[in-house]
Design a protein around this motif. Sequence first.
Motif, mmCIF file in Angstrom:
data_model
loop_
_atom_site.group_PDB
_atom_site.id
_atom_site.type_symbol
_atom_site.label_atom_id
_atom_site.label_comp_id
_atom_site.label_asym_id
_atom_site.label_seq_id
_atom_site.Cartn_x
_atom_site.Cartn_y
_atom_site.Cartn_z
ATOM 1 N N ARG A 106 11.531 -14.659 -10.042
ATOM 2 C CA ARG A 106 12.081 -15.354 -11.200
ATOM 3 C C ARG A 106 11.015 -15.375 -12.287
ATOM 4 N N PRO A 107 11.348 -14.895 -13.483
ATOM 5 C CA PRO A 107 10.319 -14.859 -14.542
ATOM 6 C C PRO A 107 9.773 -16.259 -14.826
ATOM 7 N N GLU A 108 8.448 -16.334 -14.992
ATOM 8 C CA GLU A 108 7.802 -17.634 -15.249
ATOM 9 C C GLU A 108 8.335 -18.261 -16.540
ATOM 10 N N ASN A 109 8.527 -17.417 -17.537
ATOM 11 C CA ASN A 109 8.978 -17.901 -18.839
ATOM 12 C C ASN A 109 10.460 -17.615 -19.013
ATOM 13 N N ILE A 110 11.212 -17.899 -17.999
ATOM 14 C CA ILE A 110 12.615 -17.438 -17.959
ATOM 15 C C ILE A 110 13.407 -17.876 -19.188
ATOM 16 N N ALA A 111 13.086 -19.051 -19.728
ATOM 17 C CA ALA A 111 13.869 -19.541 -20.859
ATOM 18 C C ALA A 111 13.724 -18.631 -22.076
ATOM 19 N N GLU A 112 12.622 -17.888 -22.139
ATOM 20 C CA GLU A 112 12.369 -17.091 -23.354
ATOM 21 C C GLU A 112 12.728 -15.619 -23.221
ATOM 22 N N ILE A 113 13.037 -15.152 -22.006
ATOM 23 C CA ILE A 113 13.181 -13.701 -21.860
ATOM 24 C C ILE A 113 14.421 -13.186 -22.585
ATOM 25 N N SER A 114 14.403 -11.881 -22.877
ATOM 26 C CA SER A 114 15.495 -11.254 -23.626
ATOM 27 C C SER A 114 16.732 -11.122 -22.738
ATOM 28 N N ASP A 115 17.842 -10.847 -23.378
ATOM 29 C CA ASP A 115 19.074 -10.602 -22.620
ATOM 30 C C ASP A 115 18.891 -9.465 -21.630
ATOM 31 N N GLU A 116 18.191 -8.410 -22.081
ATOM 32 C CA GLU A 116 17.991 -7.246 -21.219
ATOM 33 C C GLU A 116 17.148 -7.622 -20.001
ATOM 34 N N ALA A 117 16.112 -8.408 -20.257
ATOM 35 C CA ALA A 117 15.240 -8.813 -19.146
ATOM 36 C C ALA A 117 16.010 -9.705 -18.176
ATOM 37 N N PHE A 118 16.866 -10.568 -18.730
ATOM 38 C CA PHE A 118 17.657 -11.434 -17.854
ATOM 39 C C PHE A 118 18.651 -10.613 -17.050
ATOM 40 N N GLN A 119 19.225 -9.616 -17.699
ATOM 41 C CA GLN A 119 20.165 -8.723 -16.999
ATOM 42 C C GLN A 119 19.470 -8.051 -15.820
ATOM 43 N N ARG A 120 18.256 -7.542 -16.088
ATOM 44 C CA ARG A 120 17.514 -6.875 -15.008
ATOM 45 C C ARG A 120 17.209 -7.838 -13.881
ATOM 46 N N TYR A 121 16.822 -9.042 -14.253
ATOM 47 C CA TYR A 121 16.447 -10.023 -13.245
ATOM 48 C C TYR A 121 17.655 -10.504 -12.443
ATOM 49 N N PHE A 122 18.743 -10.817 -13.122
ATOM 50 C CA PHE A 122 19.818 -11.525 -12.437
ATOM 51 C C PHE A 122 20.943 -10.626 -11.926
ATOM 52 N N PHE A 123 21.245 -9.557 -12.667
ATOM 53 C CA PHE A 123 22.438 -8.797 -12.316
ATOM 54 C C PHE A 123 22.160 -7.474 -11.610
ATOM 55 N N ILE A 124 21.101 -6.806 -12.013
ATOM 56 C CA ILE A 124 20.928 -5.424 -11.551
ATOM 57 C C ILE A 124 20.267 -5.402 -10.179
ATOM 58 N N ARG A 125 20.897 -4.688 -9.241
ATOM 59 C CA ARG A 125 20.355 -4.571 -7.896
ATOM 60 C C ARG A 125 20.295 -3.100 -7.505
ATOM 61 N N ALA A 126 19.344 -2.760 -6.639
ATOM 62 C CA ALA A 126 19.104 -1.356 -6.323
ATOM 63 C C ALA A 126 20.195 -0.771 -5.429
ATOM 64 N N ASN A 127 20.645 -1.521 -4.447
ATOM 65 C CA ASN A 127 21.685 -1.074 -3.521
ATOM 66 C C ASN A 127 21.465 0.353 -3.048
ATOM 67 N N PRO A 128 20.300 0.639 -2.474
ATOM 68 C CA PRO A 128 19.997 2.030 -2.141
ATOM 69 C C PRO A 128 20.649 2.509 -0.853
ATOM 70 N N LYS A 129 20.797 3.803 -0.744
ATOM 71 C CA LYS A 129 21.099 4.411 0.545
ATOM 72 C C LYS A 129 19.754 4.748 1.153
ATOM 73 N N GLY A 130 19.443 4.122 2.253
ATOM 74 C CA GLY A 130 18.122 4.321 2.842
ATOM 75 C C GLY A 130 17.414 2.997 2.977
ATOM 76 N N VAL A 131 16.135 2.975 2.669
ATOM 77 C CA VAL A 131 15.365 1.755 2.900
ATOM 78 C C VAL A 131 15.634 0.736 1.800
ATOM 79 N N THR A 132 15.990 -0.434 2.222
ATOM 80 C CA THR A 132 16.204 -1.508 1.266
ATOM 81 C C THR A 132 15.308 -2.680 1.664
ATOM 82 N N PHE A 133 14.877 -3.417 0.675
ATOM 83 C CA PHE A 133 14.075 -4.621 0.930
ATOM 84 C C PHE A 133 14.964 -5.811 0.618
ATOM 85 N N GLU A 134 15.104 -6.659 1.585
ATOM 86 C CA GLU A 134 16.071 -7.736 1.403
ATOM 87 C C GLU A 134 15.540 -9.036 1.996
#
Lengths: 999, 99
Positions: free
Chosen positions: B28-56
């Motif tokens: 979770r970004p330390e300065n979460i209140a200030e991050i951009s929409d794009e940064a929030f999107q990366r943090y909250f919505f985007i997941r790798a969902n790989p075929k192969g090794v996943t870290f979970e």
Amino acid sequence: MTQPFRLPTAGRLDAAGTVSFIFDGKPHTGLAGDTLASALLANGVHLVGRSFKYHRPRGILSAGAEEPNALVGIHRDPARKTPNVRATVQELYDGLAAVSQNRWPSLAFDVGALNDLGAPFFSAGFYYKTFMWPRAAWERLYEPVIRRAAGLGTAPDQPDPDRYSNRFAHCDVLVVGGGAAGLAAALAASEAGARVILADEQAEPGGSLRFEAGAVIDGMPGWEWAQRTAAQLAARDNVRLLTRTTGFGYYAQNMLGLVERLTDHLAAPHPEAPRERLWQVRAKRVVLATGAIERHMVFPDNDRPGIMLASAARTYLNHFGVAVGRRVAVYTADDSAYAAAIDLKKKGVEIAALVDLRPAPQGAHVEEARGLGIEVLAGHAVTGTEGRLRVRRIDVAPVNGGAPRQIEVDALVTSSGWTPAVHLFSQSRGKLAFNEATQRFLPGQYVQDAVSVGAGNGTTGLGEAVAEALQAGEKAAKEAGVSKARAKVPNLEAGSTERWSSGMAGAAPGAEAGKKAMAFVDFQNDVTAKDIRQAVQEGMRSIEHVKRFTTTGMATDQGKTSNLHALTIASEMLGKPIPEVGLTTFRPPYTPVTFGALVGHGRGALFEPTRRTPIHTWAEAHGAVFEDVGQWKRAWYFPSGGEDMHAAVARECRTVRQSAGIFDASTLGKIEVVGPDAARFMELMYTNPWQKLAVGRCRYGIMLREDGFIYDDGVVGRLAEDRFHVTTTTGGAPRVLHHMEDYLQTEFPDLKVWLTSTSEQWATIAVQGPKSRDIVAPLVEDIDLSDEAMPHMSVREGRVCGVPARLFRISFTGERGFEINVPADYGLSVWEAVWAEGGKHGACAYGTETMHVLRAEKGFIIVGQDTDGTVTPDDAGLGWAIGRKKKDFVGIRGLKRPDLTAPGRRQLVGLKTSDPKTVLEEGAQIVADPNQPVPMKMIGFVTSSYWSENCGRSIALALVENGSHRMGERLHVPMPDGAVEVEVVPTVFFDEKGERTNG
Amino acid sequence: MLLIHCPYCEEERPELEFRHAGEAHIARPENIAEISDEAFQRYFFIRANPKGVTFERWRHIHGCGRFFNAARDTVSDRFLMTYKAGEPKPDLGEAGGNQ
Ligand SMILES: [Zn+2]
């Protein structure tokens, strides 16, 4: 004469053990130890069912679990009607009643057989092509008709009265399959000291030793060795021998599912005994000794009753003492079927001919057959059969051309070779390898800790199989970490006169491409060689597509006898080698498993835990009607004097606001948040500010997810600088605690905070109404209840009825109110004391319905009812609860997302119907213009709706687009009997100024 | 049912005792209140969902209650390793490839 086909000189059953049974209403006798199939055959009954699609008469193909044809219903009693039971695995018991399936009006005369005449119409893919259009016809016409005409047995129409149990087990070595190889592996592994489980699907282990007349192991006949060895294993402390137990699924990390059938073979099972037991076994090593399955020959009209597998005929003869006919022909492309001819001949059954597709079969078995006077027709094929309800004649012709010959028979046994049963290996995700020399798929690369032995591994000689299994068993024990000094692994001499060869797969002469023959590949789904070819012609290239187009291998037998045939025919059509066409995936279960076995005890009252509050018994005794809220049973309302729900709730609502009501709020989730950083942690978890909340005061808190949407809410009391009593929604405590733990452990691990679930430690008794203080006061010992000392939204610790208590002055009704928390064990007695005091003031007990109405009158939301995971605090009119000066809390960034700050979002409003008597339906949609064309634009929906006795009218809450700017607007709720007009109003319907909390 | 090694309890326990908790190593970004929409999107919505090794992340919810991390192959379903929350993402080298 009864059982005319039972031979006195053959088989292992005791002729004295006569058992009666009924098939399609007709009484028969069999012997103890029979299967239903062997008993029917002993009575000369071959016709046992009608086929799935064409309703062709069908008989018994096999003597085991692979049976595709002989599916019957077993009717024990009205509630115990099991459909689709394979007659070949159903053990006979006295009084067994079986019925044939998929026929009407009778098995011998079946109207559906007309499908057979229309066979071209029902060819491969007919579902997809014929019934495509119009769409509506699917539901009304095609599907019902197809389902009635084409189908298996009838599902029982009563709940399953049987019990099913469930066990977990761990072992060093699990051996699946109790034939010669499985027994040998279990013997070696257990000698080495391993904890062994051996599972075999039959009543007695022995596998193919059941029919292999010439097998000798350790100096004794194979079957005798198997029974002795099984007894020896069963007596060992480190061995669990499970018979009637099928290994049906191979899952991750060497976990296998076994189902043990406990009572289906008994005439009068104990009513309390479980019918089946599911074993979930975790094994360090698995030995797969699953054997091989014989394939039939694919030739024209190969499906008549009386046509069966050669090994089945031997099983019926050598084990059950039943001749499958009096004049039997053999058709083969494989050595092993010779033994069938030889065994039958030796027991006096006439062998009409032994037809071998191969031009020049050689070996001792051929000599022996000829020596017995059997006519061996090498280089010949069976090109057709006759006989309406049972095979009566076969047409035999030389493969290279020449005059065909008609031979009268009453049974025909066939074999085209053996398919290793690699199902479980494949389920384990092991890679199968195609063996060119023997044209079969064998276990290749293992991905789990397993090994295959015996026929399932392609090892067909008995001596080799036993030797391989002994080694594998010992090795498995070692690899499981078992080391026993001086373990003596037996050295068994085993041998057999049997000869196994690879045989052939695919269509035999007469069923080649271009021929119109009905040469069945998959008996259960009525798929012919022609259908497979048609699928390829119509563009299917992958075997998975061929399978779905033709449905081959997709019946309940999963193509055990048919898959290799189908694959071979497809590969010939495609002009590609078999491995390039690929094999369809093997999936669990290996054989059908009842839902009962999978569900076990987890049904009815045991489906999930039932949670009752400490006050439950009191509510029951006082006539409460309960409702389920999550796992909780909550008192819904307390009808008295013949009241209906409406009257009871109206009275309860009136009483609370006039005098007082007492409510069991024990189901509220409670979490104790403790530690030097407790306030800092609360600041992060809730939108509200907490640092400045004074000890002894309460605050309504809102919890968001990181995306800015409301996740939970509840009143929080500060008991000390470092201690908060947090309440959550009923049923919400586990996820709220999980959410808190997640942040505490992984995002804010430096905070010194401890979280404890206390939901069930506290019984919570709400006393609400103008008289609430008068009711509570006499019971409270050391707390000043005056408004000055204990104002609204405060909390005190003290004693109530002498019991340590946390007393909250809070209100979910809008009235002056208290919530008494006492240790759960005292909940009932304190409740009774409160009830007694309440009686002096005319108080009532009220349930959840009244709680809902009263809170809705005040516009208090219920998270999950008035919110749906897309609602922000501002949407819900709770923007005031956000600490605007706070630098951080979970959801702070999510709230700033453009869509969450955009105007026009759905906002919570009140609705008043123009006709005050109309109560809206919760969930009903809201539109601006009821006369617009369908589909209408929906601008919101009703979230809560009640009759409010106190307002004298209906009230409702709703989420409506731009709702907070629509006050006074008229909207419409379309219903089946016309649209209901509503007015948008504020969410507070009663005591708008909120004066009554201090009233 | 999988067997999962809890790095806090230091033993393998059946999957029934655990709860999956999403992708690991997303701080979770330390300065979460200030991050951009794009940064929030990366943090909250985007997941790798790989075929192969996943870290979970997993939580031993019906055991010690601790959150921990796991490397798992989504093809074979095999756990390659589990490790305590806060420990760095392991370099699995060859084992990190598709199996
Ligand atoms: Zn743990």
